[in-house]
Scaffold this motif. Structure first.
Motif, PDB file in Angstrom:
ATOM      1  N   ILE A  46     -20.556   0.988  28.974  1.00 31.99           N
ATOM      2  CA  ILE A  46     -20.690   1.255  27.532  1.00 31.99           C
ATOM      3  C   ILE A  46     -19.453   1.942  26.975  1.00 31.99           C
ATOM      4  O   ILE A  46     -18.963   1.587  25.900  1.00 31.99           O
ATOM      5  CB  ILE A  46     -21.950   2.104  27.248  1.00 31.99           C
ATOM      6  N   ASN A  53     -14.866  -2.530  25.871  1.00 27.99           N
ATOM      7  CA  ASN A  53     -16.181  -2.957  25.419  1.00 27.99           C
ATOM      8  C   ASN A  53     -16.152  -3.160  23.897  1.00 27.99           C
ATOM      9  O   ASN A  53     -16.035  -2.210  23.138  1.00 27.99           O
ATOM     10  CB  ASN A  53     -17.242  -1.921  25.794  1.00 27.99           C
ATOM     11  N   LEU A  54     -16.283  -4.386  23.465  1.00 26.37           N
ATOM     12  CA  LEU A  54     -16.215  -4.710  22.038  1.00 26.37           C
ATOM     13  C   LEU A  54     -17.413  -4.164  21.264  1.00 26.37           C
ATOM     14  O   LEU A  54     -17.346  -4.036  20.044  1.00 26.37           O
ATOM     15  CB  LEU A  54     -16.118  -6.228  21.852  1.00 26.37           C
ATOM     16  N   GLU A  55     -18.476  -3.843  21.952  1.00 30.87           N
ATOM     17  CA  GLU A  55     -19.690  -3.317  21.311  1.00 30.87           C
ATOM     18  C   GLU A  55     -19.786  -1.797  21.382  1.00 30.87           C
ATOM     19  O   GLU A  55     -20.774  -1.206  20.975  1.00 30.87           O
ATOM     20  CB  GLU A  55     -20.928  -3.940  21.963  1.00 30.87           C
ATOM     21  N   ARG A  56     -18.766  -1.155  21.914  1.00 34.04           N
ATOM     22  CA  ARG A  56     -18.804   0.290  22.156  1.00 34.04           C
ATOM     23  C   ARG A  56     -19.161   1.095  20.908  1.00 34.04           C
ATOM     24  O   ARG A  56     -20.073   1.922  20.926  1.00 34.04           O
ATOM     25  CB  ARG A  56     -17.451   0.731  22.700  1.00 34.04           C
ATOM     26  N   GLU A  57     -18.450   0.883  19.808  1.00 33.81           N
ATOM     27  CA  GLU A  57     -18.683   1.668  18.591  1.00 33.81           C
ATOM     28  C   GLU A  57     -20.088   1.461  18.046  1.00 33.81           C
ATOM     29  O   GLU A  57     -20.760   2.413  17.658  1.00 33.81           O
ATOM     30  CB  GLU A  57     -17.635   1.334  17.526  1.00 33.81           C
ATOM     31  N   ARG A  58     -20.540   0.214  18.047  1.00 33.60           N
ATOM     32  CA  ARG A  58     -21.886  -0.080  17.539  1.00 33.60           C
ATOM     33  C   ARG A  58     -22.942   0.611  18.404  1.00 33.60           C
ATOM     34  O   ARG A  58     -23.882   1.221  17.895  1.00 33.60           O
ATOM     35  CB  ARG A  58     -22.132  -1.587  17.515  1.00 33.60           C
ATOM     36  N   ILE A  59     -22.787   0.538  19.704  1.00 39.11           N
ATOM     37  CA  ILE A  59     -23.745   1.161  20.617  1.00 39.11           C
ATOM     38  C   ILE A  59     -23.741   2.676  20.440  1.00 39.11           C
ATOM     39  O   ILE A  59     -24.800   3.305  20.428  1.00 39.11           O
ATOM     40  CB  ILE A  59     -23.441   0.769  22.080  1.00 39.11           C
ATOM     41  N   GLU A 113     -25.667   3.540  17.300  1.00 38.41           N
ATOM     42  CA  GLU A 113     -27.103   3.379  17.526  1.00 38.41           C
ATOM     43  C   GLU A 113     -27.643   4.508  18.397  1.00 38.41           C
ATOM     44  O   GLU A 113     -28.744   5.011  18.160  1.00 38.41           O
ATOM     45  CB  GLU A 113     -27.403   2.023  18.176  1.00 38.41           C
TER      46      GLU A 113
END
Length: 181
Positions: free
Chosen positions: A149, A154-160, A163
C-alpha cells in the motif's frame, strides 16, 4: 485450471531481457484448489523442489502432473538461457519438503512468500523461526500489506490513504459517541 494458463514465457516481451545464467533457484508459486505451493527448480542441486506448507501426502495425485508441466516450461525456457552452460535435466530428481506444517488453513500464501525470500535449497532457520505462531504470521501479513500500500509505485496509494483516514475518523467518532452515552 493449469491447462488454461499460458505458462510459455519464451515469446513474452517482458521475458526477452531476462538473464538467468547466474541464477541457481527458480521459483514458481502455484495455487491448486485455494492452496498455494512452491515449485523450485534448483540448478545447483539438480532437483525440482516442491514446497508445501501442509505436507500433502497425495503429491503424486494432486500436484505431480502440474508440477511436471511447470518444470517442462521452465526447462524449455532455460535451454535458451543456458546455451553456454550445460544443465543436465535428465539428472534432476524430485524433492518434497517434509518439515513444514502450517498452523492454520489460510497461511499457505505467506509461506510461499517466505520461501521466495529465504529458501536456499535446504531448510534453514529463517524458515523455522516461530512460524508455528499465528500472531507472527499475521504480523508478517500486515507488514507485507503495508509495504504494498505504501510503496511509491502504487498508483492507488493516495486514494487508499484518504479512504483509510476517513475510516479511522469514522471509527473515532463512533467511539466518541459511545463514550457520551
Amino acid at each position: 485450471y493449469y491447462d488454461k494458463v499460458d505458462l510459455d514465457i519464451t515469446n513474452k516481451e517482458w521475458a526477452k531481457n531476462l538473464s538467468f545464467t547466474e541464477c541457481n533457484l527458480w521459483f514458481f508459486p502455484y495455487c491448486n484448489n485455494k492452496h498455494y505451493i512452491m515449485i523450485c527448480v534448483n540448478i545447483k542441486a539438480e532437483r525440482f523442489e516442491v514446497l508445501d506448507s501442509l505436507r500433502h501426502k497425495d503429491f503424486e495425485k494432486t500436484y505431480k502432473s502440474m508440477a511436471e508441466r511447470v518444470v517442462q516450461y521452465a526447462i524449455n525456457y532455460m535451454k535458451t538461457q543456458f546455451a553456454d552452460k550445460t544443465v543436465r535435466w535428465e539428472r534432476f530428481s524430485w524433492f518434497k519438503l517434509e518439515k513444514v506444517t502450517q498452523p492454520d488453513q489460510i497461511s499457505c500464501g505467506m509461506y510461499v512468500i517466505r520461501w521466495m525470500r529465504h529458501w536456499e535449497g535446504k531448510y534453514n532457520s529463517a524458515l523455522t523461526k516461530d512460524w508455528k505462531r499465528i500472531d507472527l504470521i499475521n504480523e508478517e501479513r500486515e507488514c507485507l500489506m503495508l509495504d504494498i500500500i505504501l510503496d511509491e509505485e502504487n498508483l492507488e496509494r493516495e486514494r487508499i490513504m484518504k479512504e483509510a483516514t476517513k475510516y479511522c475518523n469514522m471509527k473515532n467518532k463512533k467511539k466518541e459517541l459511545k463514550g457520551r452515552k
